[in-house]
Design a protein around this motif. Structure first.
Motif, PDB file in Angstrom:
ATOM      1  N   ASN B  40     -39.455  17.601   3.163  1.00 58.98           N
ATOM      2  CA  ASN B  40     -39.906  18.897   2.642  1.00 58.98           C
ATOM      3  C   ASN B  40     -38.872  19.524   1.713  1.00 58.98           C
ATOM      4  OD1 ASN B  40     -42.105  18.500   4.265  1.00 58.98           O
ATOM      5  ND2 ASN B  40     -41.590  20.089   5.755  1.00 58.98           N
ATOM      6  N   ALA B  43     -38.664  17.757  -1.619  1.00 56.97           N
ATOM      7  CA  ALA B  43     -39.813  18.016  -2.493  1.00 56.97           C
ATOM      8  C   ALA B  43     -39.536  19.184  -3.439  1.00 56.97           C
ATOM      9  CB  ALA B  43     -41.062  18.301  -1.659  1.00 56.97           C
ATOM     10  N   GLN B  44     -38.590  20.038  -3.059  1.00 52.01           N
ATOM     11  CA  GLN B  44     -38.245  21.149  -3.944  1.00 52.01           C
ATOM     12  C   GLN B  44     -37.516  20.708  -5.191  1.00 52.01           C
ATOM     13  OE1 GLN B  44     -36.451  24.761  -2.313  1.00 52.01           O
ATOM     14  NE2 GLN B  44     -36.522  23.548  -0.467  1.00 52.01           N
ATOM     15  N   CYS B  45     -36.943  19.534  -5.140  1.00 55.79           N
ATOM     16  CA  CYS B  45     -36.173  19.034  -6.275  1.00 55.79           C
ATOM     17  C   CYS B  45     -37.075  18.270  -7.238  1.00 55.79           C
ATOM     18  CB  CYS B  45     -35.045  18.126  -5.792  1.00 55.79           C
ATOM     19  SG  CYS B  45     -34.211  18.733  -4.307  1.00 55.79           S
ATOM     20  N   ALA B  46     -38.299  17.940  -6.774  1.00 54.02           N
ATOM     21  CA  ALA B  46     -39.190  17.058  -7.530  1.00 54.02           C
ATOM     22  C   ALA B  46     -39.669  17.681  -8.837  1.00 54.02           C
ATOM     23  CB  ALA B  46     -40.390  16.681  -6.667  1.00 54.02           C
TER      24      ALA B  46
END
Lengths: 429, 112
Positions: B40, B43-46
């Motif tokens: 999770n 996913a913020q870096c995606a």
């Protein structure tokens, strides 16, 4: 494609059973108990498309995901100001939805109009009904035209454009600018915050100024801001307006309007003289998108939607989750595409957990970055990181994190383009 | 921008390597409250580094990098030791050592 496809594959629910007979029953979640849980996502923008993709990916196909979207392709608001400035074309900001199909996500082309929270069905304008276990709405914004009688007619809105949803209006505004005589005035009116994309209007002013500098050097950009001050990246934008765009851009604060006369392109100001422009670009006050507003989800000031920040479930209606610009945001969390993509991932993780019997994450984080183009190559950013605060039940910024560019630079021009392509792929590929 | 620029001189400093060990052992002790926390967070870096850390652009990919390298880079960003950084020095300050270790672990297990 929509009609036949819809009827065959999606009118499986509720009222349609009688019409279609038993062949339709197989897909119904309530029959037999073997069917996969169903998530229906409304809105294929930064929030909705990301949610659909991540639920499909993280559930490993265990959840049936349908995306309802009225458009044929995704058109990005971020970077669309460059189409208005002339350094990009619509094709550069348009991305196909086909990648989602490869992930097993079904796409229904149509306009969602309402839902039945008890029956757990979503209805579309064409009469189609879709069953859901969890409904995710990423409806974006719609405009509060009721505050501007002068924009009551479609004709008026086509003349005095908002161009605040990327698409045909983006092109129409560009065309107004290319048709304008040199020596003319482009005026943009900015409503009181909150509105979609805080730095967006200032970036647009820069892009129009850049275009004028190239093609119409005697022309002017007038920024009429209803806010007390520049809402985002003030120092960085001011530097451009007092520097490379000196003599082209004029900024005025506290510019509240009463109404607009579209025939003469005139703004009726609350205080002071009317303002007339050759190209008038008016961003009306905004609220949560229609499907949220018309179905009682706008429980913050009748304008935005309140949610539980752990799951993004509406505080008004169970099993309905809301993402993106439609939310009543937590302090310092802007209404941006980047943010909507981040909401979507927290929501996707929570929905997958809820539908597969796992624990919901109680320590979600989100981060924001907004890149703004000062001209065709130089870019500035603002960034922030936010964590869930269990005591306050809201998101708070992590102290010391985030910040602004020191100055506009071409390295970030490159990264801003990279950001766009990566985030579009992150939602759609 | 060429990602190689940022890869050069990634781990040579001894203090960097020590910090990595410290951060990794901290994370080994503290089990994440939620099994998917690393996923999770990563996913913020995606948005910039691509889904699961596989970038399709000039932003460097994180997928398949050694966890200890990612941890070291994040610490260098946070400590202001990457003069060319445009944004990571600001983002890196938003995460605890434990969170960085979890993300790094996740990225290291993704196919390049």
């Amino acid at each position: 494609m929509s009609t036949t496809f819809n009827r065959r594959d999606f009118v499986k629910s509720a009222g349609a059973l009688g019409l279609l007979g038993t062949s339709a029953i197989t897909g119904c979640a309530s029959v037999g108990g073997v069917a996969k849980p169903r998530v229906v996502v409304v809105g294929g923008g930064f929030g909705g498309a990301t949610a659909a993709k991540y639920i499909a990916m993280w559930s490993d196909g265990k959840i049936d995901v349908t995306l309802v979207e009225r458009g044929d392709a995704f058109v990005s608001c971020p970077l669309s100001n460059l189409v208005i400035g002339g350094s990009k074309q619509m094709a550069d900001v348009t991305v196909s939805y086909d990648g989602l199909g490869k992930r097993g996500i079904r796409r229904v082309k149509g306009e969602a109009v309402g839902f039945d929270a008890d029956k757990k069905t979503l209805s579309l304008a064409d009469g189609t009904t879709l069953s859901y276990d969890r409904l995710i709405l990423s409806p974006g914004i719609d405009f509060m035209y009721e505050s501007l009688p002068g924009l009551a007619s479609a004709d008026a809105r086509q003349k005095v454009l908002a161009a605040w949803k990327a698409g045909p209006e983006t092109v129409a505004l560009r065309n107004q600018l290319t048709a304008m005589k040199d020596g003319g005035v482009y005026a943009i009116h900015i409503p009181k915050a909150p509105y979609r994309c805080p730095p967006g209007p200032y970036e647009r002013a820069c892009q129009v100024a850049w275009y004028f500098q190239q093609a119409k050097p005697k022309s002017k950009v007038l920024i009429l801001d209803a806010n007390e001050d520049v809402v985002s990246k003030k120092g960085l934008f001011m530097k451009a307006w007092n520097g490379q765009y000196k003599g082209i851009v004029e900024y005025r604060n506290n510019q509240e309007i009463q109404d607009v006369d579209a025939r003469t392109n005139t703004l009726k100001m609350s205080f002071g003289d009317d303002v007339k422009a050759d190209v008038l670009n008016l961003l009306p006050p905004m609220r949560a998108g229609n499907i949220a507003t018309q179905n009682g989800l706008n429980n913050s000031n009748k304008r935005w939607c309140l949610i539980d920040w752990l799951t993004y479930e509406s505080t008004a209606v169970k099993n309905v989750h809301i993402l993106g610009d439609a939310l009543q945001i937590a302090p310092l969390m802007p209404k941006s595409g980047h943010m909507a993509n981040q909401h979507a991932k927290v929501c996707a993780a929570a929905v997958v957990a809820q539908l597969t019997g796992e624990a919901v994450n109680t320590t979600p984080m989100v981060a924001n970055t907004c890149y703004s183009f000062i001209d065709n190559r130089n870019v500035v950013h603002v960034a922030s990181v936010h964590r869930y605060d269990a005591a306050q039940k809201t998101m708070v910024t992590v102290p010391g994190s985030g910040g602004l560019s020191a100055e506009a630079n071409t390295a970030e021009g490159g990264f801003a383009n990279s950001w766009a392509r990566n985030i579009w792929a992150d939602m759609l590929a | 921008m060429n990602p190689v620029k940022f890869r050069g001189g990634r781990v040579p400093a001894l203090f960097g390597a020590l910090a990595v060990v410290a951060a990794l052992s901290a994370s080994a002790q503290a089990q994440p409250a939620n099994a998917n926390l690393g996923r999770n967070l990563a996913a913020q870096c995606a948005n910039c580094h691509g889904t699961n850390g596989r970038s399709v652009t000039s932003v460097p990919s994180l997928a398949g990098q050694d966890a200890k390298d990612i941890v070291a880079r994040m610490k260098e960003f946070r400590d202001g030791k990457v003069p060319k950084a445009t944004i990571m020095h600001q983002l890196a300050k938003g995460y605890t050592d434990e969170q960085v270790a979890l993300m790094a672990e996740f990225f290291s297990k993704q196919a390049e």
